[in-house]
Design an enzyme around this catalytic site. Structure first.
Site, PDB file in Angstrom:
ATOM      1  N   GLU A   1       7.200  11.786  20.373  1.00 32.71           N
ATOM      2  CA  GLU A   1       7.834  12.191  19.089  1.00 32.71           C
ATOM      3  C   GLU A   1       7.229  13.295  18.115  1.00 32.71           C
ATOM      4  O   GLU A   1       6.119  13.313  18.145  1.00 32.71           O
ATOM      5  CB  GLU A   1       7.540  10.986  18.224  1.00 32.71           C
ATOM      6  CG  GLU A   1       8.404  10.776  16.985  1.00 32.71           C
ATOM      7  CD  GLU A   1       8.318   9.647  16.182  1.00 32.71           C
ATOM      8  OE1 GLU A   1       9.188   9.018  15.481  1.00 32.71           O
ATOM      9  OE2 GLU A   1       7.041   8.836  16.243  1.00 32.71           O
TER      10      GLU A   1
ATOM     11  N   CYS B   1      12.005   8.972  11.783  1.00 31.24           N
ATOM     12  CA  CYS B   1      11.736   7.794  13.115  1.00 31.24           C
ATOM     13  C   CYS B   1      13.177   7.652  13.853  1.00 31.24           C
ATOM     14  O   CYS B   1      12.700   7.672  15.031  1.00 31.24           O
ATOM     15  CB  CYS B   1      11.168   6.433  12.458  1.00 31.24           C
ATOM     16  SG  CYS B   1      12.092   5.472  11.514  1.00 31.24           S
TER      17      CYS B   1
ATOM     18  N   GLU C   1       8.227  -1.408  12.328  1.00 28.23           N
ATOM     19  CA  GLU C   1       9.113  -0.790  12.931  1.00 28.23           C
ATOM     20  C   GLU C   1       8.426   0.528  12.948  1.00 28.23           C
ATOM     21  O   GLU C   1       7.746   1.393  12.113  1.00 28.23           O
ATOM     22  CB  GLU C   1      10.017  -0.632  11.391  1.00 28.23           C
ATOM     23  CG  GLU C   1      11.332   0.210  11.846  1.00 28.23           C
ATOM     24  CD  GLU C   1      11.202   1.768  11.614  1.00 28.23           C
ATOM     25  OE1 GLU C   1      11.154   2.466  12.397  1.00 28.23           O
ATOM     26  OE2 GLU C   1      11.432   2.196  10.255  1.00 28.23           O
TER      27      GLU C   1
ATOM     28  N   LYS D   1       0.887  -1.251   0.007  1.00 29.49           N
ATOM     29  CA  LYS D   1       0.017   0.184   0.047  1.00 29.49           C
ATOM     30  C   LYS D   1       0.728   1.036  -0.095  1.00 29.49           C
ATOM     31  O   LYS D   1       1.754   1.407   0.909  1.00 29.49           O
ATOM     32  CB  LYS D   1      -1.052   0.006   1.315  1.00 29.49           C
ATOM     33  CG  LYS D   1      -2.015   1.080   1.309  1.00 29.49           C
ATOM     34  CD  LYS D   1      -2.706   1.393   2.452  1.00 29.49           C
ATOM     35  CE  LYS D   1      -2.127   2.147   3.609  1.00 29.49           C
ATOM     36  NZ  LYS D   1      -1.904   3.329   3.243  1.00 29.49           N
TER      37      LYS D   1
END
Length: 489
Positions: free
Chosen positions: A391, A291, A257, A183
């Site tokens: 984050e 990330c 992840e 996707k």
């Protein structure tokens, strides 16, 4: 300043590629893709629907027996050819990478080179899949272990680095003999669309890799589909929780992840200039939207103020600008919603006692139509504060002092995340000692990203996920273990 606009007609046109069919529209919703540097529309795209997912899985299932049976050297040669295509078309790929999410043209050649390296590295594994024999007892027997593909792997990649993430998964999964339904993200679909086109050009059989583009409904349909043997997801923790709950219905394994709040430990004996330059990378790399970016800087008090001064001076030389321009070093964040979320975190961080050293709110003037934030540094940040534990996913660094090695380690590990960590020191014993105590999947000593190569394992601990991509560990993620015991009595 004049901003170059993406030309919609030059961008990939196929949001759905299933079997041998390239389709200019799916059967799902239509949405406008926004170029984040200017807020302008690149193209209206009709995304896939759950019905298109069904077709894609069926095509992958049909292609799987022949793909699995294909000798390893044939898979190897196809992957090598794909690697060569990426190298040959690096210039063509650059505007696609810039247009989809504001990535910098400065970095685009590296991303194409990295994709080539991944397919070449794992192509080299495709003809070396081996098992092992096991010494058993209880009677004469021959026991062996084989490593087999899952069948169809569903891959869901994020908008911040779609091509980087997609190739990190597809290379080992294909080498292991799996077929793919991938996707492409709705916010940044173009590079994955081009990737699947190149896979076809390289001569991979129809149905081995199938593309659907869309939002959460398409991803949910993939996770729930009984014909998909494993899901590999790269993205946020909040979405991962939904995926795990959905995958539980079919008991399929999920590789994750996820995000990070990677600590950067700067000790008093570090090379100060190098540590400041590399510390700044956390705010610059992927426009702060990586990330594994080191965004939580822990600095020994003896060098705290000199380090801040050097970091701030270097930040002043980072040029924000048109992502298509070769000298631009900082581009936009992905959307207005993201910009507003980041700004709110910074404002609350200042209210909680953080000292704003540089940066702050949205950039105006020539940048006012896009989603630009300056490099922002908050000093004296309380380790328990929201901005130190969340984050941010933008060009924001938080800085906190420490007084001892033990305190530095404790502060670094006091996080829900465990993706990466960075240690700056010239003391070799300390480097190994501290690295051994970090609760992170990857620790870099005196580095800031160089370890992200196909040959090394990468992945997280704690809320940063589980499983590994890269190296032989990455191959094992897409192989199931089978044991065979043969009675020789």
């Amino acid at each position: 300043m004049t901003f170059q606009q993406p030309v919609g007609d030059t961008l990939p046109r196929y949001p759905v590629i299933i079997g041998d069919s390239l389709e200019e529209q799916g059967s799902g919703e239509t949405a406008a893709h926004i170029y984040p540097a200017t807020g302008a529309v690149t193209r209206e795209i009709r995304f896939a629907s759950p019905a298109d997912v069904d077709r894609a899985v069926a095509a992958a299932q049909a292609a799987y027996p022949a793909w699995r049976a294909l000798p390893g050297d044939k898979r190897r040669d196809l992957m090598f050819k794909l690697a060569s295509l990426f190298e040959a078309q690096a210039q063509e790929m650059a505007p696609i990478l810039v247009s989809e999410n504001g990535s910098l043209s400065l970095a685009a050649p590296y991303i194409s080179y990295d994709a080539a390296q991944k397919f070449r590295y794992y192509g080299g594994w495709a003809d070396k899949i081996e098992g092992r024999t096991v010494a058993t007892w209880g009677g004469p027997a021959h026991d062996y272990v084989s490593y087999e593909p899952y069948g169809v792997v569903g891959v869901i990649v994020p908008w911040n680095g779609p091509l980087f993430a997609a190739t990190m998964v597809l290379a080992p999964a294909l080498a292991a003999g799996n077929c793919i339904v991938i996707k492409a993200p709705d916010l940044a679909p173009y590079s994955v669309m081009r990737l699947v086109e190149l896979i076809r050009q390289a001569g991979f059989p129809p149905g081995v890799v199938n593309l659907v583009t869309g939002g959460a409904d398409v991803g949910a349909a993939m996770v729930a589909h009984p014909g998909i043997g494993k899901i590999e997801f790269i993205g946020s923790g909040a979405t991962a929780q939904k995926i795990l709950a959905n995958a539980a219905q079919t008991l399929k394994p999920v590789g994750l992840e996820l995000g990070g709040k990677s600590a950067v430990l700067v000790f008093g004996d570090a090379d100060l200039q190098s540590a400041a330059k590399r510390g700044l990378t956390g705010a610059v790399s992927a426009n702060g939207q990586g990330c594994v970016n080191g965004t939580r800087l822990l600095v020994e008090r003896t060098i705290y103020e000199p380090y801040l001064q050097m970091l701030t001076a270097m930040a002043g030389h980072i040029k924000a600008g048109d992502p298509f321009a070769g000298d631009t070093m900082l581009g936009p964040v992905i959307s207005e919603a993201s910009l507003n979320r980041i700004s709110g975190l910074v404002d609350r961080g200042v209210a909680a006692g953080g000292r704003l050293v540089t940066g702050g709110g949205r950039m105006g003037g020539d940048f006012s139509d896009g989603y630009y934030l300056p490099i922002t540094v908050l000093a004296d940040v309380d380790p328990a504060s929201e901005i130190s534990r969340t984050e941010v996913f933008g060009p924001v660094l938080v800085v906190t002092p420490f007084d001892s090695e033990e305190e530095a380690v404790a502060l670094a590990n006091d996080s829900d995340f465990g993706l990466g960590a960075y240690v700056h020191t010239t003391n070799l014993a300390r480097a190994h000692r501290v690295a051994g105590q970090m609760q992170a999947g990857q620790v870099q000593v005196n580095g800031s990203g160089e370890a992200m190569t196909p040959c090394v394992p990468f992945g997280g601990m704690k809320h940063s996920g589980h499983g590994r991509l890269g190296g032989i560990e990455g191959m094992r993620e897409f192989q199931q273990v089978k044991n065979v015991w043969v009675n020789l009595a």
